[in-house]
Design an enzyme around this catalytic site. Structure first.
Site, PDB file in Angstrom:
ATOM      1  N   PHE A  91       0.853  -1.179   0.000  1.00  0.00           N
ATOM      2  CA  PHE A  91       0.000   0.000   0.000  1.00  0.00           C
ATOM      3  C   PHE A  91       0.894   1.236   0.000  1.00  0.00           C
ATOM      4  O   PHE A  91       1.889   1.291   0.724  1.00  0.00           O
ATOM      5  CB  PHE A  91      -0.908   0.000   1.233  1.00  0.00           C
ATOM      6  CG  PHE A  91      -1.969   1.056   1.181  1.00  0.00           C
ATOM      7  CD1 PHE A  91      -3.091   0.890   0.393  1.00  0.00           C
ATOM      8  CD2 PHE A  91      -1.828   2.236   1.899  1.00  0.00           C
ATOM      9  CE1 PHE A  91      -4.071   1.867   0.320  1.00  0.00           C
ATOM     10  CE2 PHE A  91      -2.799   3.225   1.827  1.00  0.00           C
ATOM     11  CZ  PHE A  91      -3.923   3.046   1.039  1.00  0.00           C
ATOM     12  N   ASP A 137       3.071  -5.430   8.046  1.00  0.00           N
ATOM     13  CA  ASP A 137       1.847  -4.644   7.973  1.00  0.00           C
ATOM     14  C   ASP A 137       0.701  -5.641   7.840  1.00  0.00           C
ATOM     15  O   ASP A 137       0.633  -6.384   6.850  1.00  0.00           O
ATOM     16  CB  ASP A 137       1.900  -3.706   6.766  1.00  0.00           C
ATOM     17  CG  ASP A 137       0.642  -2.865   6.589  1.00  0.00           C
ATOM     18  OD1 ASP A 137      -0.427  -3.289   7.068  1.00  0.00           O
ATOM     19  OD2 ASP A 137       0.722  -1.808   5.935  1.00  0.00           O
ATOM     20  N   TYR A 182      -9.982  -0.296  11.295  1.00  0.00           N
ATOM     21  CA  TYR A 182     -11.246   0.095  10.672  1.00  0.00           C
ATOM     22  C   TYR A 182     -11.660  -0.802   9.517  1.00  0.00           C
ATOM     23  O   TYR A 182     -12.738  -0.625   8.959  1.00  0.00           O
ATOM     24  CB  TYR A 182     -11.186   1.550  10.200  1.00  0.00           C
ATOM     25  CG  TYR A 182     -10.005   1.915   9.334  1.00  0.00           C
ATOM     26  CD1 TYR A 182      -9.960   1.570   7.995  1.00  0.00           C
ATOM     27  CD2 TYR A 182      -8.931   2.607   9.873  1.00  0.00           C
ATOM     28  CE1 TYR A 182      -8.873   1.896   7.204  1.00  0.00           C
ATOM     29  CE2 TYR A 182      -7.837   2.954   9.097  1.00  0.00           C
ATOM     30  CZ  TYR A 182      -7.816   2.593   7.758  1.00  0.00           C
ATOM     31  OH  TYR A 182      -6.739   2.920   6.987  1.00  0.00           O
ATOM     32  N   LYS A 183     -10.845  -1.782   9.166  1.00  0.00           N
ATOM     33  CA  LYS A 183     -11.205  -2.696   8.082  1.00  0.00           C
ATOM     34  C   LYS A 183     -11.984  -3.875   8.669  1.00  0.00           C
ATOM     35  O   LYS A 183     -13.100  -3.714   9.138  1.00  0.00           O
ATOM     36  CB  LYS A 183      -9.955  -3.132   7.326  1.00  0.00           C
ATOM     37  CG  LYS A 183      -9.202  -1.983   6.666  1.00  0.00           C
ATOM     38  CD  LYS A 183      -8.003  -2.475   5.884  1.00  0.00           C
ATOM     39  CE  LYS A 183      -7.109  -1.335   5.417  1.00  0.00           C
ATOM     40  NZ  LYS A 183      -7.766  -0.414   4.478  1.00  0.00           N
ATOM     41  N   ARG A 232     -12.148  -4.906  -6.795  1.00  0.00           N
ATOM     42  CA  ARG A 232     -11.720  -5.541  -5.541  1.00  0.00           C
ATOM     43  C   ARG A 232     -12.937  -5.817  -4.664  1.00  0.00           C
ATOM     44  O   ARG A 232     -13.777  -4.940  -4.444  1.00  0.00           O
ATOM     45  CB  ARG A 232     -10.730  -4.620  -4.822  1.00  0.00           C
ATOM     46  CG  ARG A 232      -9.974  -5.266  -3.698  1.00  0.00           C
ATOM     47  CD  ARG A 232      -8.964  -4.296  -3.092  1.00  0.00           C
ATOM     48  NE  ARG A 232      -9.622  -3.263  -2.307  1.00  0.00           N
ATOM     49  CZ  ARG A 232      -9.076  -2.646  -1.252  1.00  0.00           C
ATOM     50  NH1 ARG A 232      -7.854  -2.960  -0.883  1.00  0.00           N
ATOM     51  NH2 ARG A 232      -9.724  -1.705  -0.610  1.00  0.00           N
TER      52      ARG A 232
END
Length: 397
Positions: free
Chosen positions: A130, A190, A213-214, A356
């Site tokens: 990312f 990560d 938050y995912k 996605r």
């Protein structure tokens, strides 16, 4: 439109009836007209979150005022919430701190790693990480190399994402960590796209960073976390919260003992409230069941999409090699995704051409996967995405 060659909807419903996680779906707010396949970007809201935040506002802040730092436990939240989160990444109590953002946590981990290897100058990342991870690496002004094995003796630190944000491809964490350590380098993982979706174990690594938050459903902008597994690691961001005695108000910095030395500043109490509501759910979840359902959902999705469309699979076909997201390639991916969202199937787009879809096993069902695949096939077959309105880019894709 092609016919499905795999399970029909009735068979999917039968799988859902036997799902040991099925009761958790009722603990989330899910609009009835939406199939939400974006849990890998922002998780659905736990039903208890609104009440938990309201209690913090009305009962704690409203009535206890500044006393809430003591009486409501606000002051200790970076550590107490860290201990609650630790089991989800295979970590021991006292090794995880919560607060700040993923970018800040990445900076802290890399800076600490470089200090632990002062005679080495090279940072290794992954060009497909990312972007924030790679952007933060650039800020150190060191030589940066793309990840390949074996590593040479110039490498100080390696930063990798367990699950790739675009493709869903998964690294073998224990194997890679062992190879990095054998080369004398520091390993940082990560786990933003894996925690809450599969059994994560970073206990053998030196550092790990992640967001909440995912898949963890902590809410938009929920605080990140940092795992530290090195007794000599130093926090280069010497904020007042990490002082050995913050309320002594000394003129110079003295780091606290233990994981608290990796705090930085005052925690965002309202965000912590929503996250704690989510962790109340995760305290009761068996991650082995989560992983098993994730594999079932994602495998079904691949089979259905490939039975009815010509989309090109980007994610690994082998479930052991992927996380809980599936990506397909389409040359007009952005308008296709906009059209899907208008039809109630919410995924997201990643440039240049990736559709996605993230599968959160606590609230996504097999019938949702079936219905989503049916809608995707319809949008592509009827070319609904060609409507000019779908070409207009929104700020967030």
């Amino acid at each position: 439109m092609k016919e499905f060659r795999v399970l029909d909807r009735e068979a999917c419903a039968a799988l859902d009836a036997e799902d040991p996680l099925r009761s958790f779906r009722d603990e989330f707010v899910l609009p009835s007209d939406v199939i939400y396949l974006v849990g890998n970007s922002l998780g659905a809201m736990p039903r208890a979150a609104a009440g938990r935040v309201a209690r913090t506002v009305e009962e704690e802040w409203g009535k206890q005022l500044v006393g809430g730092w003591n009486s409501a436990g606000w002051y200790a939240q970076p550590l107490t919430v860290g201990d609650r989160l630790a089991p989800l990444i295979g970590a021991a109590p006292g090794t995880v701190v919560v607060g700040n953002t993923t970018s800040i946590a990445v900076y802290q981990a890399v800076a600490a790693a470089l200090r632990l290897r002062p005679t080495r100058s090279v940072i290794v990342g992954d060009v497909t990480n990312f972007p924030t991870d790679n952007y933060m690496l650039e800020s150190f002004g060191r030589e940066i190399r793309d990840f390949t094995l074996p590593l040479d003796e110039d490498v100080a630190v390696v930063l990798l994402s367990e699950v790739n944000y675009r493709t869903g491809e998964r690294y073998d964490v224990p194997a890679v960590t062992a190879q990095v350590h054998a080369a004398g380098a520091i390993m940082i993982w990560d786990v933003c796209h894996s925690v809450g979706a599969l059994e994560v174990d970073v206990s053998g690594a030196d550092f790990a960073v992640g967001c909440t938050y995912k898949y963890l459903n902590g809410g938009p902008g929920a605080p990140a976390f940092l795992y530290v597994n090195h007794p000599d690691a130093e926090n280069v961001l010497s904020g007042w919260y990490a002082h050995a005695e913050p309320f002594a108000f000394e003129p110079t910095f003295r780091p606290a003992e233990g994981i608290r030395r990796f705090t930085v500043s005052t925690p965002h109490v309202l965000s912590f409230a929503a996250l704690e509501a989510a962790l109340d759910i995760w305290d009761r979840v068996d991650m082995r069941q989560v992983r098993a359902k994730s594999i079932s959902l994602t495998t079904l999705f691949i089979d259905l999409i490939e039975s009815t469309t010509d989309l090109q699979l980007v994610s690994p076909r082998d479930p052991a090699m992927r996380g809980s997201q599936i990506s397909f390639r389409h040359p007009d991916g952005y308008p296709v995704m906009r059209a899907l969202i208008d039809k109630g199937v919410h995924g997201d787009f990643r440039a240049p051409d990736i559709l996605r879809f993230g599968f959160a096993p606590l609230y996504i069902r097999h019938v949702d996967v079936y219905d989503a695949a049916t809608t995707i096939a319809e949008v592509l077959d009827k070319e609904l995405w060609r409507d000019e309105k779908y070409t207009q880019r929104l700020a967030v894709t």
